[in-house]
Write a protein that holds these residues in place. Structure first.
Motif, PDB file in Angstrom:
ATOM      1  N   LEU A  43       0.985  -1.248   0.225  1.00 32.54           N
ATOM      2  CA  LEU A  43      -0.048   0.005  -0.092  1.00 32.54           C
ATOM      3  C   LEU A  43       0.911   1.188   0.006  1.00 32.54           C
ATOM      4  N   THR A  44       0.575   2.245  -0.781  1.00 31.94           N
ATOM      5  CA  THR A  44       1.024   3.567  -0.850  1.00 31.94           C
ATOM      6  C   THR A  44       0.232   4.492   0.378  1.00 31.94           C
ATOM      7  N   VAL A  68      -9.428   9.900   6.200  1.00 28.06           N
ATOM      8  CA  VAL A  68      -8.939   9.008   5.430  1.00 28.06           C
ATOM      9  C   VAL A  68      -9.476   9.173   4.094  1.00 28.06           C
ATOM     10  N   ASN A  69      -8.647   9.284   3.279  1.00 28.28           N
ATOM     11  CA  ASN A  69      -8.857   9.726   1.968  1.00 28.28           C
ATOM     12  C   ASN A  69      -9.944  10.840   1.894  1.00 28.28           C
ATOM     13  N   GLY A  70      -9.795  11.877   2.866  1.00 28.24           N
ATOM     14  CA  GLY A  70     -10.619  12.995   2.838  1.00 28.24           C
ATOM     15  C   GLY A  70     -11.838  12.697   3.592  1.00 28.24           C
ATOM     16  N   VAL A  71     -12.276  11.778   4.118  1.00 27.88           N
ATOM     17  CA  VAL A  71     -13.493  11.444   4.961  1.00 27.88           C
ATOM     18  C   VAL A  71     -12.936  11.154   6.299  1.00 27.88           C
ATOM     19  N   SER A  72     -13.678  11.759   7.395  1.00 23.77           N
ATOM     20  CA  SER A  72     -13.566  11.303   8.807  1.00 23.77           C
ATOM     21  C   SER A  72     -13.990  10.080   9.117  1.00 23.77           C
ATOM     22  N   ARG A  73     -13.060   9.231   9.590  1.00 22.64           N
ATOM     23  CA  ARG A  73     -13.710   7.876  10.016  1.00 22.64           C
ATOM     24  C   ARG A  73     -13.110   7.523  11.226  1.00 22.64           C
ATOM     25  N   TRP A  74     -13.461   6.367  11.986  1.00 19.26           N
ATOM     26  CA  TRP A  74     -13.025   5.675  13.079  1.00 19.26           C
ATOM     27  C   TRP A  74     -11.874   4.867  12.351  1.00 19.26           C
ATOM     28  N   THR A  75     -10.984   4.974  12.593  1.00 17.00           N
ATOM     29  CA  THR A  75      -9.891   4.183  11.983  1.00 17.00           C
ATOM     30  C   THR A  75      -9.545   2.541  12.139  1.00 17.00           C
ATOM     31  N   CYS A  76     -10.075   2.356  13.650  1.00 22.41           N
ATOM     32  CA  CYS A  76     -10.020   1.219  13.995  1.00 22.41           C
ATOM     33  C   CYS A  76     -10.929  -0.034  13.424  1.00 22.41           C
ATOM     34  N   ARG A  77     -12.079   0.526  12.951  1.00 16.19           N
ATOM     35  CA  ARG A  77     -13.320  -0.319  12.491  1.00 16.19           C
ATOM     36  C   ARG A  77     -13.280   0.014  10.789  1.00 16.19           C
ATOM     37  N   THR A  78     -12.603   0.820  10.306  1.00 14.30           N
ATOM     38  CA  THR A  78     -12.527   0.830   8.876  1.00 14.30           C
ATOM     39  C   THR A  78     -11.433   0.000   8.260  1.00 14.30           C
ATOM     40  N   VAL A  80      -9.020  -1.235   5.170  1.00 15.10           N
ATOM     41  CA  VAL A  80      -8.472  -0.733   4.183  1.00 15.10           C
ATOM     42  C   VAL A  80      -9.210  -1.150   2.760  1.00 15.10           C
ATOM     43  N   SER A  81      -9.669  -2.144   2.608  1.00 15.86           N
ATOM     44  CA  SER A  81     -10.297  -2.619   1.413  1.00 15.86           C
ATOM     45  C   SER A  81     -11.563  -1.554   1.298  1.00 15.86           C
ATOM     46  N   LYS A  82     -11.982  -1.119   2.288  1.00 16.72           N
ATOM     47  CA  LYS A  82     -13.273  -0.212   2.034  1.00 16.72           C
ATOM     48  C   LYS A  82     -12.943   1.177   1.467  1.00 16.72           C
ATOM     49  N   VAL A  83     -11.730   1.505   1.703  1.00 15.81           N
ATOM     50  CA  VAL A  83     -11.272   2.930   1.554  1.00 15.81           C
ATOM     51  C   VAL A  83     -10.284   3.294   0.739  1.00 15.81           C
ATOM     52  N   ALA A  84      -9.206   2.282   0.334  1.00 15.86           N
ATOM     53  CA  ALA A  84      -7.995   2.439  -0.333  1.00 15.86           C
ATOM     54  C   ALA A  84      -8.511   2.559  -1.958  1.00 15.86           C
ATOM     55  N   LYS A  85      -8.246   3.763  -2.580  1.00 19.75           N
ATOM     56  CA  LYS A  85      -8.573   3.736  -3.948  1.00 19.75           C
ATOM     57  C   LYS A  85      -7.134   3.480  -4.613  1.00 19.75           C
ATOM     58  N   ASP A  86      -7.339   2.428  -5.267  1.00 21.47           N
ATOM     59  CA  ASP A  86      -5.856   1.841  -6.284  1.00 21.47           C
ATOM     60  C   ASP A  86      -4.766   2.080  -5.341  1.00 21.47           C
ATOM     61  N   GLY A  87      -5.011   1.208  -4.365  1.00 25.37           N
ATOM     62  CA  GLY A  87      -3.970   0.976  -3.274  1.00 25.37           C
ATOM     63  C   GLY A  87      -3.201   2.181  -2.477  1.00 25.37           C
ATOM     64  N   ARG A 123       0.396  -4.928   2.311  1.00 22.95           N
ATOM     65  CA  ARG A 123      -1.121  -5.072   2.386  1.00 22.95           C
ATOM     66  C   ARG A 123      -1.324  -6.458   2.912  1.00 22.95           C
ATOM     67  N   LEU A 124      -2.214  -6.456   4.015  1.00 24.33           N
ATOM     68  CA  LEU A 124      -2.710  -7.598   4.451  1.00 24.33           C
ATOM     69  C   LEU A 124      -3.917  -7.933   4.333  1.00 24.33           C
ATOM     70  N   GLU A 125      -4.443  -9.190   4.609  1.00 27.13           N
ATOM     71  CA  GLU A 125      -6.066  -9.459   4.617  1.00 27.13           C
ATOM     72  C   GLU A 125      -6.523  -8.771   6.026  1.00 27.13           C
ATOM     73  N   SER A 126      -7.616  -8.379   5.735  1.00 24.60           N
ATOM     74  CA  SER A 126      -8.607  -7.686   6.829  1.00 24.60           C
ATOM     75  C   SER A 126      -7.902  -6.662   7.605  1.00 24.60           C
ATOM     76  N   GLN A 127      -7.051  -5.893   6.868  1.00 26.60           N
ATOM     77  CA  GLN A 127      -6.287  -4.813   7.593  1.00 26.60           C
ATOM     78  C   GLN A 127      -6.898  -3.581   7.737  1.00 26.60           C
ATOM     79  N   THR A 128      -7.017  -3.070   8.879  1.00 23.97           N
ATOM     80  CA  THR A 128      -7.664  -1.871   9.049  1.00 23.97           C
ATOM     81  C   THR A 128      -6.648  -0.781   9.042  1.00 23.97           C
ATOM     82  N   VAL A 129      -7.356   0.763   8.854  1.00 30.75           N
ATOM     83  CA  VAL A 129      -6.599   1.574   8.611  1.00 30.75           C
ATOM     84  C   VAL A 129      -5.651   1.866  10.004  1.00 30.75           C
ATOM     85  N   LEU A 130      -6.121   1.667  11.134  1.00 29.46           N
ATOM     86  CA  LEU A 130      -5.402   1.836  12.365  1.00 29.46           C
ATOM     87  C   LEU A 130      -4.127   0.922  12.359  1.00 29.46           C
TER      88      LEU A 130
END
Lengths: 114, 239
Positions: free
Chosen positions: B4-5, B65-75, B77-84, B26-33
């Motif tokens: 991931l970049t 995260v990518n311009g949107v405020s989020r709780w990072t522990c429950r977010t 990466v697969s949901k928010v990472a655009k093009d890695g 990049r890992l499976e089920s990885q969160t932003v936190l």
């Protein structure tokens, strides 16, 4: 900065005038669409509005709602740009007065009251 | 293993900082936190960020995260990472202390300013108050009581960004739970505290707070309730 009471009254007045405006604008637009079906002339408009007490009441309400609604909305916009205080409130009061005077002047002219 | 970049905001103040790029596996089920923690533990130990529970209870790990405020522990990466790519910044509308850590004092001071404290009149010697679970007031409280104070709504609120005095969605939503608390005896003072240009009347009903709240709370609904309550009190001359 006005007192909390005045702020709430201004907010309530804007909501109430919005309600009136929503109805007035609908009637106004529907009338325009109906009225222009066979061309639009000044004579037609004057003949419809001249000395009609129903339209006088309707457009009086319309003018008053605009004069209340617009300055309060502008006040919010201007405050969010960072400007508020007595001078701003004075200017907005002047705008409200201008809307009342201009609106009723046009209305009275069309109704043949002036 | 794919990478991931991650662009992370670094600096002491929002004005003087800049984004720095990091490579994170990049890992499976990885969160932003997880990503931020990886950077801090494996790449650059000087990175400051805030977290505690890691499971969506404490409300301390919120970031942009990518311009949107989020709780990072429950977010995820697969949901928010655009093009890695992940861009992680501190919450908006709050002063930055360092890197991803904001000063949340203003946020919590506004809870106090909105009279977010319960004020009862009974002592321990009296019987418990009886509140019916299916009463309207109790249901209103239930709808907003699970707030974890993460600041996502405050950070997302456009009105806060225009008007620094605006109490904001979280404080007003908290006040709404107390307006509906039949045991509370400071109702008049609370309505006075939340009324006016810096209070509930300033809300534009953009509903961004409701859209972003990780707990599914609708501060917008609470603020609408406050507007009605304030107007009613005002008409009765109680404001």
């Amino acid at each position: 900065m006005r007192s909390i009471k005045v702020q709430v009254i201004l907010w309530g007045a804007q909501r109430l005038s919005a309600l009136v405006l929503a109805l007035c604008v609908l009637v106004h637009l529907a009338t325009i669409i109906y009225a222009v079906r066979s061309g639009l002339t000044a004579a037609h408009i004057v003949s419809r509005l001249h000395q009609s007490s129903l339209w006088t009441v309707f457009y009086s309400l319309f003018v008053l709602a605009i004069a209340i609604h617009a300055p309060i909305g502008l006040r919010t916009v201007v405050a969010e740009w960072g400007y508020q205080g007595r001078i701003i409130d004075g200017l907005l009061g002047t705008i409200a007065l201008a809307l009342v005077v201009g609106g009723f002047r046009a209305l009275f002219a069309l109704q043949g009251l002036a | 293993m794919s990478e991931l970049t991650v662009r992370i905001w670094r600096g002491l103040e929002a004005e003087n900082g800049e984004f720095q790029d990091y490579k994170v596996p990049r890992l499976e089920s990885q969160t932003v936190l997880d990503v931020v923690t990886y950077v801090q533990r494996r790449v650059d130990a000087s990175l400051s960020y805030r977290f505690a529970c890691r499971v969506g209870v404490c409300g301390s790990c919120a970031m942009s995260v990518n311009g949107v405020s989020r709780w990072t522990c429950r977010t995820h990466v697969s949901k928010v990472a655009k093009d890695g790519l992940l861009e992680i910044a501190p919450l908006r509308n709050l002063p930055v202390i360092k890197d991803l850590v904001t000063d949340m004092s203003v946020f919590f001071d506004k809870w106090a300013k909105a009279r977010g404290q319960f004020q009862g009149e009974h002592t321990r010697h009296e019987a418990f108050a009886q509140v019916k679970p299916d009463s309207k007031a109790r249901k209103n409280v239930d709808a907003a009581i699970e707030c974890i104070g993460c600041g996502v709504c405050y950070s997302s609120c456009e009105v806060v960004s225009w008007n620094a005095d605006y109490l904001g969605p979280a404080a007003l939503s908290r006040a709404w739970t107390l307006v509906n608390d039949v045991r509370d005896v400071a109702q008049k003072e609370r309505l006075q505290a939340v009324a006016g240009d810096a209070g509930c009347q300033a809300c534009h009903t953009h509903i961004t707070c409701t859209e972003r709240c990780p707990k599914g709370i609708s501060p917008t609904a609470g603020i609408a309730g406050l507007k009605r309550a304030v107007l009613n009190a005002s008409l009765k001359g109680e404001l």
